[in-house]
Design a protein around this motif. Sequence first.
Motif, PDB file in Angstrom:
ATOM      1  N   THR A  87       0.880  -1.182  -0.010  1.00 51.16           N
ATOM      2  CA  THR A  87       0.168  -0.035  -0.036  1.00 51.16           C
ATOM      3  C   THR A  87       0.882   1.181  -0.132  1.00 51.16           C
ATOM      4  N   THR A  88       0.610   2.121  -0.934  1.00 53.54           N
ATOM      5  CA  THR A  88       1.330   3.510  -0.936  1.00 53.54           C
ATOM      6  C   THR A  88       0.302   4.518  -0.615  1.00 53.54           C
ATOM      7  N   ILE A  89       0.866   5.571  -0.675  1.00 52.67           N
ATOM      8  CA  ILE A  89      -0.028   6.966  -0.263  1.00 52.67           C
ATOM      9  C   ILE A  89      -1.108   7.030  -1.351  1.00 52.67           C
ATOM     10  N   GLU A  90      -0.960   6.419  -2.470  1.00 52.16           N
ATOM     11  CA  GLU A  90      -1.948   6.542  -3.586  1.00 52.16           C
ATOM     12  C   GLU A  90      -3.053   5.562  -3.158  1.00 52.16           C
ATOM     13  N   GLY A  91      -2.795   4.618  -2.361  1.00 54.27           N
ATOM     14  CA  GLY A  91      -3.916   3.612  -1.994  1.00 54.27           C
ATOM     15  C   GLY A  91      -4.607   4.215  -0.689  1.00 54.27           C
ATOM     16  N   VAL A  92      -4.218   5.362  -0.264  1.00 52.75           N
ATOM     17  CA  VAL A  92      -4.846   5.792   1.122  1.00 52.75           C
ATOM     18  C   VAL A  92      -6.108   6.755   1.042  1.00 52.75           C
ATOM     19  N   GLY A  93      -6.056   7.413  -0.036  1.00 52.94           N
ATOM     20  CA  GLY A  93      -7.190   8.327  -0.250  1.00 52.94           C
ATOM     21  C   GLY A  93      -6.772   9.294  -1.537  1.00 52.94           C
ATOM     22  N   ASP A  94      -7.687   9.855  -1.815  1.00 56.10           N
ATOM     23  CA  ASP A  94      -7.694  10.761  -3.023  1.00 56.10           C
ATOM     24  C   ASP A  94      -7.937  12.057  -2.882  1.00 56.10           C
ATOM     25  N   GLU A  95      -7.950  13.037  -3.747  1.00 50.10           N
ATOM     26  CA  GLU A  95      -8.243  14.321  -3.458  1.00 50.10           C
ATOM     27  C   GLU A  95      -9.899  14.680  -3.159  1.00 50.10           C
ATOM     28  N   ASN A  97     -11.604  11.994  -1.619  1.00 50.43           N
ATOM     29  CA  ASN A  97     -11.858  11.419  -0.662  1.00 50.43           C
ATOM     30  C   ASN A  97     -10.727  11.038   0.398  1.00 50.43           C
ATOM     31  N   LEU A  98     -10.198  12.048   1.046  1.00 51.63           N
ATOM     32  CA  LEU A  98      -9.262  12.138   1.854  1.00 51.63           C
ATOM     33  C   LEU A  98      -9.560  10.834   2.969  1.00 51.63           C
ATOM     34  N   HIS A  99      -8.321  10.238   3.277  1.00 53.50           N
ATOM     35  CA  HIS A  99      -8.336   9.426   4.515  1.00 53.50           C
ATOM     36  C   HIS A  99      -8.308  10.427   5.999  1.00 53.50           C
ATOM     37  N   PRO A 100      -8.967  10.023   7.051  1.00 54.25           N
ATOM     38  CA  PRO A 100      -8.835  11.084   8.468  1.00 54.25           C
ATOM     39  C   PRO A 100      -7.421  11.434   8.512  1.00 54.25           C
ATOM     40  N   VAL A 101      -6.665  10.596   8.373  1.00 52.07           N
ATOM     41  CA  VAL A 101      -5.203  10.962   8.937  1.00 52.07           C
ATOM     42  C   VAL A 101      -4.548  12.165   7.973  1.00 52.07           C
ATOM     43  N   GLN A 102      -5.055  11.982   6.484  1.00 50.54           N
ATOM     44  CA  GLN A 102      -4.676  13.166   5.651  1.00 50.54           C
ATOM     45  C   GLN A 102      -5.422  14.361   5.788  1.00 50.54           C
ATOM     46  N   GLU A 103      -6.590  14.328   6.349  1.00 51.95           N
ATOM     47  CA  GLU A 103      -7.658  15.427   6.791  1.00 51.95           C
ATOM     48  C   GLU A 103      -6.839  16.250   7.895  1.00 51.95           C
ATOM     49  N   SER A 104      -6.354  15.442   8.887  1.00 49.85           N
ATOM     50  CA  SER A 104      -5.742  15.981  10.102  1.00 49.85           C
ATOM     51  C   SER A 104      -4.514  16.656   9.853  1.00 49.85           C
ATOM     52  N   PHE A 105      -3.813  16.031   8.949  1.00 52.93           N
ATOM     53  CA  PHE A 105      -2.453  16.931   8.567  1.00 52.93           C
ATOM     54  C   PHE A 105      -2.759  18.148   7.904  1.00 52.93           C
ATOM     55  N   LEU A 106      -3.748  18.167   6.968  1.00 55.88           N
ATOM     56  CA  LEU A 106      -4.161  19.427   6.388  1.00 55.88           C
ATOM     57  C   LEU A 106      -4.722  20.515   7.416  1.00 55.88           C
ATOM     58  N   LYS A 107      -5.685  19.942   8.214  1.00 55.94           N
ATOM     59  CA  LYS A 107      -6.355  21.062   9.419  1.00 55.94           C
ATOM     60  C   LYS A 107      -5.164  21.432  10.503  1.00 55.94           C
ATOM     61  N   HIS A 108      -4.031  20.310  10.747  1.00 51.54           N
ATOM     62  CA  HIS A 108      -3.007  20.958  11.490  1.00 51.54           C
ATOM     63  C   HIS A 108      -1.902  21.752  10.861  1.00 51.54           C
ATOM     64  N   ASP A 109      -1.902  21.556   9.511  1.00 55.11           N
ATOM     65  CA  ASP A 109      -0.910  22.027   8.921  1.00 55.11           C
ATOM     66  C   ASP A 109       0.379  21.438   8.991  1.00 55.11           C
ATOM     67  N   GLY A 110       0.345  20.140   9.077  1.00 54.54           N
ATOM     68  CA  GLY A 110       1.396  19.027   9.383  1.00 54.54           C
ATOM     69  C   GLY A 110       2.497  18.811   8.163  1.00 54.54           C
ATOM     70  N   PHE A 111       2.651  19.718   7.436  1.00 54.08           N
ATOM     71  CA  PHE A 111       3.752  19.814   6.577  1.00 54.08           C
ATOM     72  C   PHE A 111       3.992  21.323   6.202  1.00 54.08           C
ATOM     73  N   GLN A 112       5.050  21.336   5.573  1.00 54.16           N
ATOM     74  CA  GLN A 112       5.455  22.790   4.878  1.00 54.16           C
ATOM     75  C   GLN A 112       5.697  22.513   3.194  1.00 54.16           C
ATOM     76  N   CYS A 113       7.128  21.926   2.961  1.00 53.03           N
ATOM     77  CA  CYS A 113       7.082  21.759   1.614  1.00 53.03           C
ATOM     78  C   CYS A 113       6.516  20.600   0.965  1.00 53.03           C
ATOM     79  N   GLY A 114       6.056  19.461   1.865  1.00 54.37           N
ATOM     80  CA  GLY A 114       5.356  18.284   1.509  1.00 54.37           C
ATOM     81  C   GLY A 114       6.117  17.126   1.179  1.00 54.37           C
ATOM     82  N   TYR A 115       7.401  17.244   1.169  1.00 54.30           N
ATOM     83  CA  TYR A 115       8.027  16.297   0.260  1.00 54.30           C
ATOM     84  C   TYR A 115       8.080  14.988   1.382  1.00 54.30           C
ATOM     85  N   CYS A 116       8.132  15.097   2.370  1.00 50.60           N
ATOM     86  CA  CYS A 116       8.189  13.881   3.609  1.00 50.60           C
ATOM     87  C   CYS A 116       6.802  13.507   3.749  1.00 50.60           C
ATOM     88  N   THR A 117       5.753  14.187   3.684  1.00 49.37           N
ATOM     89  CA  THR A 117       4.661  14.091   3.950  1.00 49.37           C
ATOM     90  C   THR A 117       3.989  12.625   3.592  1.00 49.37           C
TER      91      THR A 117
END
Length: 170
Positions: A87-95, A97-117
Motif C-alpha cells: 500500500t502506497t500513499i496513492e492507495g490511502v485516499g484521493d483528493e 476522498n481523503l483519509h482522516p489522517v490526511q484530513e488531520s494533516f491538512l487541518k493541523h498544517d502538518g507539512f510545509q514543503c510536503g516532500y516528507c508528507t
Amino acid sequence: MTSQPRPGAVRAVSQTEFTLRVNGGEYPLRTDARVTLLDALRDRLGLTGTKKGCDQGTCGACTVHVDGKRILSCLTLAAQCDGREVTTIEGVGDESNLHPVQESFLKHDGFQCGYCTPGQIMSALALISEGRAGTPEEIREYMSGNICRCGAYQNIVAAIQEAAGHDAAL
C-alpha cells in the motif's frame, strides 16, 4: 588464478519475474533482481507519491506498507514483495476522498514543503493501528524514523494525535 572481468566487459545482470500487488492492483514485472521496491513503484509503476529522500533508510520519505506493516521501500528489494500486498500513499485516499489522517494533516498544517508528507502519513497510519499514538511523547518516539527537514514536527504530532482520537492540544 582468479578470473577477472576484462576491462569494459558487460556483466550479466540477473533478471527476475514477480508480481507486485499494489493498492489492490496486480502488476507482473521483470526487472533486475537488485531493483528496490521504491524504484519499482516510482519508475516502473509510475506511483511517484512515495518519495526518494536519502536512499539509505534514514529519512522515512519512502515509507509504504507491506502486508499492513510499514517498511522503508528504499531498503526492500521489489522481488521480496512478490505476491504481498503493498500500500502506497496513492492507495490511502484521493483528493475527493481523503483519509482522516490526511484530513488531520491538512487541518493541523502538518507539512510545509510536503516532500516528507507521504512517508509521514504512512508511518502515522501504522502507529495508530499499532496503538502507539497515545501521547505526544509516544508519537514522537514512533515517528522518529521520519525526518521533516522543514521542522513541522509539532503540527505532525498534533495531526496524528487528533486522527488517533486523542485531544490534539499540546
